[in-house]
Enzyme design. Sequence first.
Site, short mmCIF file in Angstrom:
data_model
loop_
_atom_site.label_atom_id
_atom_site.label_comp_id
_atom_site.label_asym_id
_atom_site.label_seq_id
_atom_site.Cartn_x
_atom_site.Cartn_y
_atom_site.Cartn_z
N HIS A 250 1.58 -23.46 18.96
CA HIS A 250 0.48 -22.58 18.59
C HIS A 250 -0.80 -23.38 18.57
O HIS A 250 -0.81 -24.56 18.20
CB HIS A 250 0.74 -21.93 17.22
CG HIS A 250 -0.19 -20.80 16.91
ND1 HIS A 250 -1.42 -21.00 16.32
CD2 HIS A 250 -0.08 -19.46 17.11
CE1 HIS A 250 -2.02 -19.82 16.17
NE2 HIS A 250 -1.23 -18.88 16.64
N GLU A 305 5.60 -15.22 18.45
CA GLU A 305 6.08 -14.51 19.64
C GLU A 305 7.60 -14.45 19.73
O GLU A 305 8.16 -13.47 20.21
CB GLU A 305 5.53 -15.19 20.90
CG GLU A 305 4.02 -15.17 21.02
CD GLU A 305 3.49 -16.29 21.90
OE1 GLU A 305 4.32 -17.03 22.48
OE2 GLU A 305 2.26 -16.41 22.00
#
Length: 363
Positions: A250, A305
């Site tokens: 991320h 995700e």
Amino acid sequence: MTATSAASDGLEGVVAAETVLSEVDGANGVLIVRGRSLDELAGRTTYEDVVGLLFAGFYEDLPADIPAALGAARAEVFAEVAALDTGVLDRNPIEAMRALTARLADGDDAQVAFRLLAAPAVFTAAVVRAQAGEAPIAPDPSLRHAADILRMLRGAPASAAEADALDTYLVTVADHGLNASTFAARVVASTRAGLTSAVLAGISALKGPLHGGAPGPVIEMLDAIGEPSNARAWIEGALARGDRLMGFGHRVYKVRDPRADALKAAVRWLDARQGRLEFAEAVEAAALAILREHKPNRSLQTNVEFYTALLLEALAFPPSAFTNVFAMGRVAGWLAHAREQLAGGRLIRPASVYVGPMPKKAA
């Protein structure tokens, strides 16, 4: 940033706004929404509650009964579903939903905001059904938002566990700092173009595979791996090819994304999906071990995700519409940020550093 300062690739570290809406603490893996941690919100409150939390103080005409107002807005925007035609249905779900949303009038008040809150849910369900050859289903304003989304999508009432799981997702993604789509929405809002224009900018930014378009490929990865024993070879092959491993790493979080655990817990509520969850956990463990081996100097942890994909698959959303569901939740943040930007009153107009050729001097 002044015209003489060094440019920042991707605006890394550049402060572009002050906000009371959310804080992303990437070093410690903490997400705070208006003074409340994600742990206090996810799985404990409804999307309507978080809308009220985000909108408070920004909409002078905020309805007292937010669930009723959102239900009425769903019924109102369903009228635009009549505009579905082959030109719209030939597009992918996020583009079709964006096209229908563009039919809504611009404005800056709560009535406009609630129509925009309703739009991704109503239009996505209608598009997915129409593309499958099924008739769109009108909203039931008496239901809470998550339950009605699933009903409009599938044509049958959702179980309490399913509605709670989707509510957890919508709450988890409702706001997340100054991400790409939220920044796009704030830029457009700063021009006083209106909330619909700001939301359309947010949808357009979210569509990109480096932002909201990422969860779909997680399902492709899991399906390609097939079973836990194949995980190491498949993942090492992907890294050797230079492929990005979707669901890991991320831009902000340097530790595990707290949203991943909130969504993993929601998947556990869906008893019929435990075999799929166990498989995904095995893939996750293999991926984290391999990433530590291959990239020891980078902290690449599970992000939102990975379990987003698993949860939305369990709720029968097609992977092609995963980004649409992201928009269903994040639109609350876009609308709150748009109003916060309007309260400041400044047009967002950053400087750039020119590095191109200079004109030749006359002889």
